[in-house]
Design an enzyme around this catalytic site. Structure first.
Site, PDB file in Angstrom:
ATOM      1  N   GLY A  40       3.638  38.218 111.406  1.00  0.00           N
ATOM      2  CA  GLY A  40       3.439  39.646 111.601  1.00  0.00           C
ATOM      3  C   GLY A  40       4.694  40.421 111.252  1.00  0.00           C
ATOM      4  N   GLY A  42       4.872  43.976 112.014  1.00  0.00           N
ATOM      5  CA  GLY A  42       4.848  45.279 112.671  1.00  0.00           C
ATOM      6  C   GLY A  42       6.165  45.518 113.386  1.00  0.00           C
ATOM      7  N   LEU A  43       6.161  46.422 114.338  1.00  0.00           N
ATOM      8  CA  LEU A  43       7.415  46.731 115.023  1.00  0.00           C
ATOM      9  C   LEU A  43       8.037  45.493 115.629  1.00  0.00           C
ATOM     10  CD1 LEU A  43       6.705  50.143 116.754  1.00  0.00           C
ATOM     11  CD2 LEU A  43       8.145  49.676 114.782  1.00  0.00           C
ATOM     12  N   GLY A  45       7.311  42.171 115.010  1.00  0.00           N
ATOM     13  CA  GLY A  45       7.571  41.113 114.031  1.00  0.00           C
ATOM     14  C   GLY A  45       8.734  41.437 113.112  1.00  0.00           C
ATOM     15  N   SER A 284      -3.620  62.423 118.203  1.00  0.00           N
ATOM     16  CA  SER A 284      -2.531  62.148 119.151  1.00  0.00           C
ATOM     17  C   SER A 284      -2.799  62.733 120.519  1.00  0.00           C
ATOM     18  CB  SER A 284      -1.225  62.704 118.619  1.00  0.00           C
ATOM     19  OG  SER A 284      -0.247  62.630 119.631  1.00  0.00           O
ATOM     20  N   ARG A 337      -4.680  57.990 130.252  1.00  0.00           N
ATOM     21  CA  ARG A 337      -5.743  57.775 129.273  1.00  0.00           C
ATOM     22  C   ARG A 337      -7.031  57.230 129.885  1.00  0.00           C
ATOM     23  NH1 ARG A 337      -2.005  55.179 124.426  1.00  0.00           N
ATOM     24  NH2 ARG A 337      -1.022  57.148 123.923  1.00  0.00           N
ATOM     25  N   HIS A 408      -8.505  51.373 121.680  1.00  0.00           N
ATOM     26  CA  HIS A 408      -7.251  51.724 121.033  1.00  0.00           C
ATOM     27  C   HIS A 408      -6.213  50.612 121.095  1.00  0.00           C
ATOM     28  CE1 HIS A 408      -3.976  54.125 119.653  1.00  0.00           C
ATOM     29  NE2 HIS A 408      -3.354  54.131 120.798  1.00  0.00           N
TER      30      HIS A 408
END
Lengths: 645, 226, 251
Positions: A40, A42-43, A45, A284, A337, A408
């Site tokens: 990965g 992403g942030l 990885g 957002s 949320r 999400h």
């Protein structure tokens, strides 16, 4: 299965310092001899791979996309939290820690969350040094905003593209290491199995998505940073390629899967428009700072809107039900949320929903525009409004936006100890892929913080504590029996899928799974529905393995084959989610059991019975998994019912 | 410094600098040509033209001017060839429908070829008889003997086909300059969001002044000075 | 508002990098104008699979205009007939009933086709690896507020940094030039004090890599800026030229 969380001794605020002071390290000469596989980009990885490379380890980094920069972290809009207290409004590491544990409905491990809050400030420093263009004030210092109902302004942001900018920062750091030769990057390559040697994770079997060829890769340790499994629902805010396959492979190799039922439903997404909808677009959460959420007070008005006879702008002020402001006067539209999502569902189920489908509520900027002017709103949300207009073809400056909750983020994931190591020695999990620090519900702007904390500031320490014992383990060639067997096993799985030659496309089965998940394992769950879901998922599994149609062969690029192999794993996750949701007889955070609610319809936890992480152990194909508990103890935080009234 | 001209931006720098040099030349050329419109029987123009025949200019500056042209043309050819290669062999079946792109900017090489072709005719018309064969007739002004350049020009512009040719040449030059002028400054890096529109406006104005100036001289010579 | 339209699609099909490609024509009925372009492609693929054919391979991922993965050249324009959008943000209401839509992959020597509509854009990563970063390692950095940065500079850096690396600039450029992409990164970092430290080295290395990979020379047509889904300005190209020339003159 033994679940040892390895929480360091000492008082909460000193645990991480104590750990670092006493952990084992690997000296520079030995780092060169050690290989780490990071799955990965992403942030979590990319930051981990870059940091390992900088330290001198040999890193192999894998991504299914054509570039590390495509990872779905890029889509995060709102911001990243840190306890900098630049605005001097009373924030501190302790308060961020406390808010995160409370926001997670007291189902997270205190020590991990405290560490997260501690390193949050370092993340901001690191990103600024990388050139992340955070928003600034005219004085040249960083701007902060309040997010997701926090009482302090601790969120750093870069326009509405914070995730993009943070990911590009990590990506650039990663590419610097690729250039330096410390990181070997494998793009368009998917991990199809984890190789175990003598009870330890020692490598992976990868499949080149362009050629279809299988590869064997050795690593002294393996880090999974493969994101969440929200796409089990087919429709989610996740990217089309986001999947839970690596997590399932880990689970099948003996890693516990914790709290799979904790999935976050985000309240402000653009509603579904039709059966060919492919994904849901998030708007957002920051919109809730200025937008007011409402539905018509009268059922007949709602009905008239659904049939197109009335426009929302024609509903008089006194005929609107600002239900969040009504139910939660203290927090109003800024409730967490999970609360906002359930409230929307409650109104729509009661027949007050709007939009053609009746599955939408309004997010109205009229009073904000009256108060601040259209220009101010444009400056704050211009890009989001434009995005909405491109999709829905409605102008949100004039007519209220329609929103509805969507899947999400998944708080659940691979169980890890304090060192982010799974129950499989040598196998680590970071970012959304682990069961993380968010408990049963994640607060806004916390995911980016966690991903980067794991990658930049936690794993670079903790992985050394493991690798220090491995300095004399020689590199394997990949020709060992364990590697060959794993490759053959993986190949057989793909051949099995290709051999089915049924009548249904992968997507059509995936959509069926998604509907079952949404209806029974979605925003509100109950015993009966979950039991049904488990049966239905088993039927879908049978249908999949007997009737899926995958055109083409295993050679060369075959997108349908990729999708099918991922769907096979989503089916496993769906089953696991339903089982976990069924066993957890309480409502907490993203998990709402209809049987467990207060008289006012709020979530009701059962702290005496469920203050633990539910960790599932794989028992073999088509056998029911076994649940183990990691009991959660709260030394610092006072456990209380969340109250947003 | 060594490899600057081996880089894409370095090659563009040469285009930019040679282009701007030629722009300066155009300004001088047009200024002198405007003397053709002074109704003194060509006296001032002849004096100015004779000045251009001074050895220092003829042997000192002219080679520089030629070099400017050659660099501009050769690098245009090199860049165009490289760009065609970079575009790849497979072409878009649906063409290119990108809006708001200046036509000139996409056809600079073709426009440059038009201007070059015109340049050849132009050199044969004037430069050859004035500076190589000296076939042009002479005149004495204030005791100095010189070519009667005015007579040569005047006679040339008596023919309508040549006037048309020169007007076309001037038009090609104009369109070339509408993009070339601002583009030169962009390549030099002397542009930003504000200056870009300034250079563009200045470039378009300059292009039309130069183009219409040359064209007008040819037409007016044809119409009123015969 | 919702409407159904019928379409004729001319789609580029190519089995592999070395194989010869061709256009195939498909008919599609009853496509909702509320669907996105890629959802229309999903419908096409569902139809192809149900008919026993191989679906069309195309790149896509986030489907919300930020990952930069989607890359279709539609009716003569990268990302199709709408402004400031990626292909995934393009919606079918931009098309008429009965329209023929031509769908091609990005074309450029720098982006070879892998399969059907998928191209290889690794060149962009290679360019970033050549210098598109600040050379700081994790840890040991100053406090985030230690260096104040003027808001205008930070905002301009943000605008440049909003590039998503999709490659539309190269796809539309008549020269196959990657200058907008390279300039966006050079600008983003050159505008910030953190990036200024190695601005000269970065500009030289990234341009050299871009040239080496066979991208064309910028002739300032500005087509890239028009097609950029994020509106990255060619003022960044001027800045890159400036940075590069300054760097070279200092050598």
């Amino acid at each position: 299965m033994k679940l040892d969380s390895k929480i360091p001794q000492g008082e909460m605020a000193k645990k991480w310092s104590n750990y670092k002071a006493n952990q084992k390290l690997v000296n520079p000469a030995n780092k060169r001899k050690l290989d780490i596989i990071v799955v990965g980009t992403g942030l979590a990885g990319a930051s981990a791979a870059a940091s390992f490379g900088e330290m001198g380890f040999n890193v192999k980094n894998f991504t299914i996309q054509d570039s590390p920069r495509r990872a779905h972290s890029i889509a995060a809009q709102g911001g990243i939290n840190a306890a900098k207290n630049y605005p001097n409004d009373g924030d501190s590491v302790h308060r961020l820690f406390y808010d995160t544990v409370k926001g997670g409905d007291y189902r997270a491990r205190e020590a991990n969350v405290h560490r997260l809050a501690e390193v949050s400030n370092d993340i901001i420093d690191q990103c600024v040094a990388q050139g992340v263009p955070f928003a600034r004030e005219y004085g040249g210092l960083l701007d902060n905003r309040s997010f997701g109902g926090a009482q302090v302004s601790r969120t750093f942001y870069a326009k509405g593209q914070t995730g993009q900018q943070l990911l590009i920062g990590a990506y650039q750091a990663l590419m610097r290491q690729v250039n330096a030769g410390t990181v070997d990057l494998y793009t368009r390559t998917e991990i199809v199995d984890i190789v175990m040697v003598d009870g330890k994770a020692r490598g992976v079997i990868a499949r080149d998505l362009v050629t279809g060829e299988f590869q064997r890769h050795f690593g002294h340790a393996v880090v999974l940073a493969t994101g969440g499994y929200g796409n089990t629902f087919f429709l989610s805010t996740n990217a089309m390629g986001s999947n839970g396959s690596a997590a399932i492979k880990a689970y099948q190799k003996g890693a516990a899967f914790a709290n799979p039922c904790f999935a976050q439903i985000h309240p402000t997404c653009i509603p579904v428009h039709g059966e060919f909808q492919s994904k849901l677009t998030l708007m957002s959460e920051s919109l809730r700072n200025d937008g007011r959420i409402w539905v018509p007070k009268k059922k007949e008005d709602a009905e008239a809107i659904r049939t197109g006879k009335l426009k929302p702008t024609q509903i008089a002020e006194e005929d609107r039900d600002y239900y969040l402001e009504r139910r939660y006067p203290a927090f109003g539209n800024l409730v967490p949320r999970d609360v906002a999502s359930r409230a929307a569902k409650e109104r729509c189920d009661a027949g007050f929903g709007v939009g053609a489908t009746g599955l939408a509520v309004y997010l109205d900027f009229k009073s904000a525009i009256e108060r601040l002017g259209e220009d101010a709103i444009r400056a704050r949300y211009g890009n989001l409004f434009q995005m909405y207009e491109k999709i829905v073809d409605d102008n949100p400056y004039e007519t209220p936006m329609m929103i509805y909750p969507a899947i999400h983020y998944t708080m659940g994931g691979i169980w890890v100890d304090y060192e982010l190591q799974t129950t499989v020695p040598g196998l680590f999990a970071a970012g959304e892929a682990n069961f993380s620090d968010h408990g049963a519900n994640r607060l806004g702007a916390s995911a980016l913080m966690q991903g980067l904390a794991d990658g930049y500031f936690v794993l670079p320490y903790t992985i050394q504590n493991y690798l220090a014992d491995d300095i004399s383990t020689p590199r394997m060639t990949g020709d060992e029996k364990e590697f060959v067997d794993a490759e053959n096993e993986a190949k057989a799985k793909f051949e099995k899928l290709l051999a089915i030659k049924g009548n249904r496309s992968v997507d059509s089965i995936h959509k069926e799974l998604g509907l079952v998940m949404w209806d029974f394992v979605g925003m509100a769950r109950n015993k009966e529905g979950l039991e049904q879901a488990i049966e239905k998922i088993a039927a879908i599994k049978k249908e999949f393995y007997s009737n899926v149609r995958i055109p083409g062969s295993g050679e060369g690029m075959n997108v349908e084959l990729e999708k099918a192999s991922r769907l096979a794993d989503f089916i496993e996750i769906g089953d696991l989610m339903a089982r976990d949701a069924l066993h957890r007889e309480e409502s907490c955070g993203g998990h709402f059991r209809e049987e467990y609610q207060t008289e006012e319809g709020e979530a009701q936890r059962q702290d005496d019975k469920f203050t633990y992480a539910g960790c599932w152990e794989y028992q073999g194909e088509d056998k029911a998994p076994v649940m183990h508990k990691e009991e959660l103890t709260f030394e610092v935080v006072k456990v209380a019912q969340r109250n947003y009234k | 410094m060594s490899t600057i001209f081996g880089s894409s931006i370095g090659r563009k720098l040469l285009m930019s600098l040679s282009g701007l040099f030629l722009v300066v030349f155009l300004i001088i050329h047009l200024s002198i040509n405007l003397l053709l419109l002074v109704p003194d029987g060509g006296q001032m123009f002849n004096v100015a033209a004779n000045f251009m025949a001074l050895p220092l200019i003829k042997y000192g500056l002219q080679p520089v001017l030629f070099a400017g042209f050659i660099v501009h043309i050769i690098y245009a050819a090199i860049l165009t060839a490289q760009n065609n290669k970079a575009r790849g062999s497979a072409k878009y079946a649906s063409g290119n429908n990108t809006k708001d792109v200046m036509w000139a900017s996409k056809n600079m090489f073709v426009l440059g070829l038009t201007v070059s072709a015109f340049l050849v005719v132009h050199l044969i018309d004037y430069w050859v008889p004035l500076q190589i064969t000296h076939a042009a007739e002479s005149i004495t002004i204030d005791g100095v003997e010189m070519h009667n350049t005015y007579a040569l020009v005047n006679a040339a512009f008596a023919e309508s086909w040549r006037v048309i040719l020169y007007v076309i040449g001037a038009l090609g030059l104009t369109i070339h300059l509408t993009h070339g002028f601002w583009s030169a400054f962009q390549t030099l890096g002397l542009s930003n969001n504000i200056w870009r529109s300034r250079w563009t406006v200045a470039g378009i104005a300059f292009a039309w002044i130069v183009g219409l100036g040359f064209a007008a001289i040819a037409i007016l010579q044809f119409a009123f000075y015969q | 508002m919702e409407n159904n339209i019928s379409l004729t699609l001319k789609v580029w099909r190519q089995n592999g990098p070395k194989e010869k490609g061709r256009f195939e024509t498909y008919k599609l009925e009853k496509v909702s104008t509320d669907s996105s372009f890629l959802e229309m492609m999903d419908i096409l693929n569902e139809q192809l699979i149900n008919d026993g054919n191989e679906p069309v391979a195309f790149d896509h991922d986030c489907r919300e205009g930020i990952c930069g993965m989607c890359s279709l050249y539609i009716n003569g324009r990268p990302h199709g007939p709408d402004d400031d959008v990626t292909t995934c943000q393009l919606h079918m209401r931009k098309f008429k009933d009965g329209e023929t839509i031509t769908i091609e992959p990005w074309r450029s020597a720098g982006f070879p086709v892998i399969k059907d509509l998928i191209v290889n854009r690794n060149a962009f990563d290679t360019i970033i690896a050549a210098g598109g970063y600040t050379s700081v390692s994790t840890g040991g950095v100053p406090d985030a507020n230690a260096i104040p940065i003027p808001k205008v500079d930070a905002d301009e850096a943000m605008d440049a940094a909003s590039c998503i690396g999709c490659g539309a600039c190269v796809a539309t450029c008549k020269n196959g030039s990657a200058m907008l992409f390279v300039s966006a990164k050079v600008s983003h970092l050159a505008l910030l004090p953190q990036g200024k430290v190695e601005a000269a080295r970065r500009a030289k290395n990234m341009v050299a890599k871009m040239d080496e990979l066979g991208f064309g020379n910028c002739t300032n047509t500005g087509a890239c800026e028009v097609e950029c889904p994020k509106g990255v300005s060619i003022s960044n190209i001027a800045r890159l030229n400036r940075e590069f020339l300054k760097a070279k003159l200092q050598d």
